[in-house]
Design an enzyme around this catalytic site. Structure first.
Site, mmCIF file in Angstrom:
data_model
loop_
_atom_site.group_PDB
_atom_site.id
_atom_site.type_symbol
_atom_site.label_atom_id
_atom_site.label_comp_id
_atom_site.label_asym_id
_atom_site.label_seq_id
_atom_site.Cartn_x
_atom_site.Cartn_y
_atom_site.Cartn_z
ATOM 1 C CB SER A 191 -1.193 0.021 1.144
ATOM 2 O OG SER A 191 -1.663 1.233 1.468
ATOM 3 C CE1 TYR A 220 -3.292 -0.862 5.394
ATOM 4 C CE2 TYR A 220 -3.383 -2.855 5.889
ATOM 5 C CZ TYR A 220 -3.659 -1.705 4.396
ATOM 6 O OH TYR A 220 -3.124 -2.441 3.686
ATOM 7 C CE LYS A 247 -0.918 -4.512 4.364
ATOM 8 N NZ LYS A 247 -1.505 -5.829 2.930
HETATM 9 P P1 NAD Z 1 -10.981 -6.936 1.445
HETATM 10 O O1 NAD Z 1 -11.184 -7.071 3.373
HETATM 11 O O2 NAD Z 1 -11.904 -6.757 0.571
HETATM 12 O O3 NAD Z 1 -10.099 -8.245 0.814
HETATM 13 C C1 NAD Z 1 -9.188 -9.594 2.193
HETATM 14 C C2 NAD Z 1 -9.633 -10.328 1.819
HETATM 15 O O4 NAD Z 1 -8.902 -11.380 3.112
HETATM 16 C C3 NAD Z 1 -10.746 -10.308 2.352
HETATM 17 O O5 NAD Z 1 -11.910 -11.816 2.155
HETATM 18 C C4 NAD Z 1 -10.830 -11.477 4.399
HETATM 19 O O6 NAD Z 1 -11.694 -12.270 4.080
HETATM 20 C C5 NAD Z 1 -10.169 -12.337 3.970
HETATM 21 N N1 NAD Z 1 -8.479 -12.788 4.541
HETATM 22 C C6 NAD Z 1 -8.462 -11.368 5.487
HETATM 23 N N2 NAD Z 1 -7.736 -12.193 6.719
HETATM 24 C C7 NAD Z 1 -7.969 -14.238 6.835
HETATM 25 C C8 NAD Z 1 -6.870 -14.759 6.304
HETATM 26 N N3 NAD Z 1 -6.228 -14.363 7.667
HETATM 27 N N4 NAD Z 1 -7.084 -15.828 5.633
HETATM 28 C C9 NAD Z 1 -7.952 -16.169 4.711
HETATM 29 N N5 NAD Z 1 -8.037 -14.966 4.273
HETATM 30 C C10 NAD Z 1 -8.224 -13.951 5.382
HETATM 31 O O7 NAD Z 1 -9.748 -6.132 1.284
HETATM 32 P P2 NAD Z 1 -9.011 -5.118 -0.368
HETATM 33 O O8 NAD Z 1 -9.790 -4.138 -0.324
HETATM 34 O O9 NAD Z 1 -9.676 -6.747 -0.760
HETATM 35 O O10 NAD Z 1 -7.526 -5.138 0.024
HETATM 36 C C11 NAD Z 1 -7.115 -6.932 -0.357
HETATM 37 C C12 NAD Z 1 -5.109 -6.585 -0.520
HETATM 38 O O11 NAD Z 1 -4.626 -5.025 -0.146
HETATM 39 C C13 NAD Z 1 -5.200 -6.178 1.428
HETATM 40 O O12 NAD Z 1 -4.048 -6.601 1.758
HETATM 41 C C14 NAD Z 1 -5.325 -4.604 1.818
HETATM 42 O O13 NAD Z 1 -4.406 -4.351 2.879
HETATM 43 C C15 NAD Z 1 -4.231 -4.702 0.539
HETATM 44 N N6 NAD Z 1 -4.799 -3.006 0.028
HETATM 45 C C16 NAD Z 1 -6.235 -2.652 0.413
HETATM 46 C C17 NAD Z 1 -6.455 -1.243 -0.519
HETATM 47 C C18 NAD Z 1 -7.603 -0.861 -0.565
HETATM 48 O O14 NAD Z 1 -7.854 0.556 -0.726
HETATM 49 N N7 NAD Z 1 -8.460 -1.558 -0.925
HETATM 50 C C19 NAD Z 1 -5.202 -0.160 -0.889
HETATM 51 C C20 NAD Z 1 -4.594 -1.165 -0.566
HETATM 52 C C21 NAD Z 1 -3.760 -1.934 -0.591
HETATM 53 C C1 WQD Z 2 -9.641 9.258 0.902
HETATM 54 C C2 WQD Z 2 -9.880 10.796 1.655
HETATM 55 C C3 WQD Z 2 -10.326 11.261 3.911
HETATM 56 C C4 WQD Z 2 -14.453 8.680 3.894
HETATM 57 C C5 WQD Z 2 -7.480 4.638 3.095
HETATM 58 C C6 WQD Z 2 -5.680 4.032 3.902
HETATM 59 C C7 WQD Z 2 -5.077 2.954 2.651
HETATM 60 C C8 WQD Z 2 -5.967 1.936 1.642
HETATM 61 C C9 WQD Z 2 -6.451 2.965 0.844
HETATM 62 C C10 WQD Z 2 -6.122 -0.422 2.722
HETATM 63 C C11 WQD Z 2 -9.176 11.291 2.899
HETATM 64 C C12 WQD Z 2 -11.487 11.926 2.520
HETATM 65 C C13 WQD Z 2 -12.657 10.071 3.403
HETATM 66 C C14 WQD Z 2 -15.118 10.297 4.093
HETATM 67 C C15 WQD Z 2 -13.423 12.152 3.866
HETATM 68 N N1 WQD Z 2 -6.689 0.780 2.702
HETATM 69 N N2 WQD Z 2 -12.883 11.342 3.230
HETATM 70 N N3 WQD Z 2 -14.588 11.659 4.375
HETATM 71 O O1 WQD Z 2 -7.594 7.611 3.655
HETATM 72 O O2 WQD Z 2 -6.199 7.664 1.878
HETATM 73 O O3 WQD Z 2 -6.496 5.316 2.077
HETATM 74 O O4 WQD Z 2 -7.827 3.490 1.885
HETATM 75 O O5 WQD Z 2 -4.722 -0.083 2.205
HETATM 76 O O6 WQD Z 2 -4.254 1.974 3.112
HETATM 77 O O7 WQD Z 2 -5.285 4.194 4.476
HETATM 78 O O8 WQD Z 2 -8.715 6.772 2.145
HETATM 79 O O9 WQD Z 2 -11.230 6.341 1.048
HETATM 80 O O10 WQD Z 2 -9.953 6.749 3.559
HETATM 81 O O11 WQD Z 2 -9.922 8.821 2.638
HETATM 82 O O12 WQD Z 2 -13.453 13.276 3.561
HETATM 83 O O13 WQD Z 2 -15.777 10.053 5.327
HETATM 84 O O14 WQD Z 2 -10.773 11.182 1.272
HETATM 85 O O15 WQD Z 2 -10.030 12.863 4.468
HETATM 86 O O16 WQD Z 2 -8.783 12.455 2.358
HETATM 87 P P1 WQD Z 2 -7.032 6.933 2.769
HETATM 88 P P2 WQD Z 2 -10.353 7.004 2.524
#
Ligand code: NAD
Ligand code: WQD
Length: 341
Positions: free
Chosen positions: A125, A150, A154
């Site tokens: 991330s 969190y 990562k």
């Molecule tokens: P998500 O929660 O939708 O998907 C994660 C999946 O992993 C879920 O289905 C959950 O049930 C499963 N899971 C969690 N722990 C587990 C375990 N111990 N064993 C088996 N399954 C498990 O999240 P996502 O948004 O699809 O994110 C996927 C990956 O991408 C994550 O590693 C997250 O940190 C990373 N990521 C997400 C974002 C975002 O904004 N969505 C941004 C950057 C990185």
């Molecule tokens: C985006 C912008 C908020 C909600 C997070 C995690 C990051 C990754 C992606 C897992 C910010 C603003 C949000 C609301 C708002 N997840 N906001 N009102 O914080 O950039 O990233 O999700 O890996 O690790 O930190 O995403 O969508 O929460 O916020 O104004 O109700 O929207 O302040 O500026 P963020 P976000």
């Protein structure tokens, strides 16, 4: 057809990637403990792709699960999505995140060693960059101590993977640093399904538009940015999925153990207000929102320099934020119909 183990495969990004893998001629094998996703995703994947994806309900921290799957579906690449990802929850319960995300990664790496699995694509991330001085970050931008447990998981997992790889293992790994994945598959059959009140901006927007939430709060309007609101690199989840296929093809070509890091973004910064306007423009819906106080820990401005991922992976995001808003709204409406059927 090559088997690819996809942990977290019924999750938001995992399910979209499973589709893209299948379309690229791979056989995704899904592993998920359903902690943050539901079984209906499998039916949706079958409806969209026409095939039933092999699915194993299990936990990445179970060292036996990998050999069980490997016996039935031998694989030499893993895409590791499985993790907890709620920033706020990680602050309240860091140990839950350290166990699931870090221990899960360690058990997976040990299983890869035991089964001689060569390739790992890891979900990282942009949070590993912290609050960067220069808003446009490259893969060489110095990493910083993330604001949340969190984000820390990562950073630690990236370093663990690097150390394991350096210990003369036969492992190659690609660390994909996603920025802000948003939107949903155009079918409206899969998408982001947050549990409870959404932390993230886009699901909060669509839930406000459909009437689940009263009003969207925009956290802060006095940031040193063009319109006073934070800036992010919002990327369509299907572009993120395509990036995984590109990263897999790239790592399969490597002839020696290698480590890669790639920014997965659009290369463009979009403010919160600009995203709201994009939603209103794409859907014709006037959103009910108001300014509120800043949210602690928010990065002011960050977006990706994508030169490396564009050139090395021969991949570039091809969808824009209007596409993402249209698809996010389409998904929210499908969810609404599903819940009211
Ligand atoms: P998500 O929660 O939708 O998907 C994660 C999946 O992993 C879920 O289905 C959950 O049930 C499963 N899971 C969690 N722990 C587990 C375990 N111990 N064993 C088996 N399954 C498990 O999240 P996502 O948004 O699809 O994110 C996927 C990956 O991408 C994550 O590693 C997250 O940190 C990373 N990521 C997400 C974002 C975002 O904004 N969505 C941004 C950057 C990185
Ligand atoms: C985006 C912008 C908020 C909600 C997070 C995690 C990051 C990754 C992606 C897992 C910010 C603003 C949000 C609301 C708002 N997840 N906001 N009102 O914080 O950039 O990233 O999700 O890996 O690790 O930190 O995403 O969508 O929460 O916020 O104004 O109700 O929207 O302040 O500026 P963020 P976000």
């Amino acid at each position: 057809m090559k088997n690819i183990l996809v942990t977290g495969g019924t999750g938001y990004i995992g399910s979209h990637t499973a589709l893209a893998l299948r379309e690229a001629g791979y056989q995704p094998i899904l592993l998920d403990n359903l902690d943050n996703s539901e079984l209906f995703v499998l039916d949706s994947l079958e409806k969209i792709s026409g095939v039933k994806f092999p699915f194993f309900e299990g936990d990445c921290r179970d060292s036996e699960i990998y050999s069980k799957i490997h016996e039935l579906y031998p694989f030499d690449s893993i895409i590791h999505f499985a993790a907890h990802k709620a920033v706020g929850e990680s602050v309240e319960n860091p140990l839950k995140y350290f166990d699931n995300n870090i221990n899960g990664c360690i058990v997976l790496l040990a299983a890869m060693k035991k089964l001689h699995v060569k390739n790992l694509i890891f979900s990282s991330s942009c949070t590993v960059y912290g609050n960067p001085e220069n808003a446009m970050v490259t893969e060489q931008t110095p990493l910083a101590m993330p604001e949340s447990p969190y984000g820390y998981t990562k950073l630690v997992c990236e370093q663990i993977i690097e150390q394991v790889l350096n210990s003369s293992s036969n492992l190659s790994a690609s660390l994909l640093r996603y920025f802000n994945p948003i939107g949903a598959h155009q079918s409206g059959l899969i998408g982001e399904k947050p549990v409870g009140i959404p932390n993230n901006l886009v699901p909060y927007i669509t839930q406000t538009a459909i009437g689940i939430r009263e009003c969207l709060s925009v956290f802060g309007n006095d940031y040193p940015t063009q319109d006073g609101t934070c800036v992010r690199d919002f990327i369509h989840v299907c572009d993120v999925a395509d990036a995984h296929v590109a990263a897999l093809k790239h790592i399969e070509k490597q002839t020696k153990p290698s480590l890669f890091k790639f920014n997965i973004g659009t290369g463009k910064g979009t403010s919160v207000l600009e995203l709201i306007s994009s939603f209103e423009e794409s859907t014709g819906i006037k959103l009910n929102w108001r300014y509120a106080d800043r949210r602690t820990g928010d990065v002011i401005e960050i977006f990706a320099n994508t030169d490396l991922s564009n050139s090395t992976l021969e991949w570039k995001a091809k969808r824009n934020i209007n596409d993402a808003m249209r698809d996010a709204w389409n998904w929210e409406k499908s969810l609404h119909d599903l819940n009211n059927a």
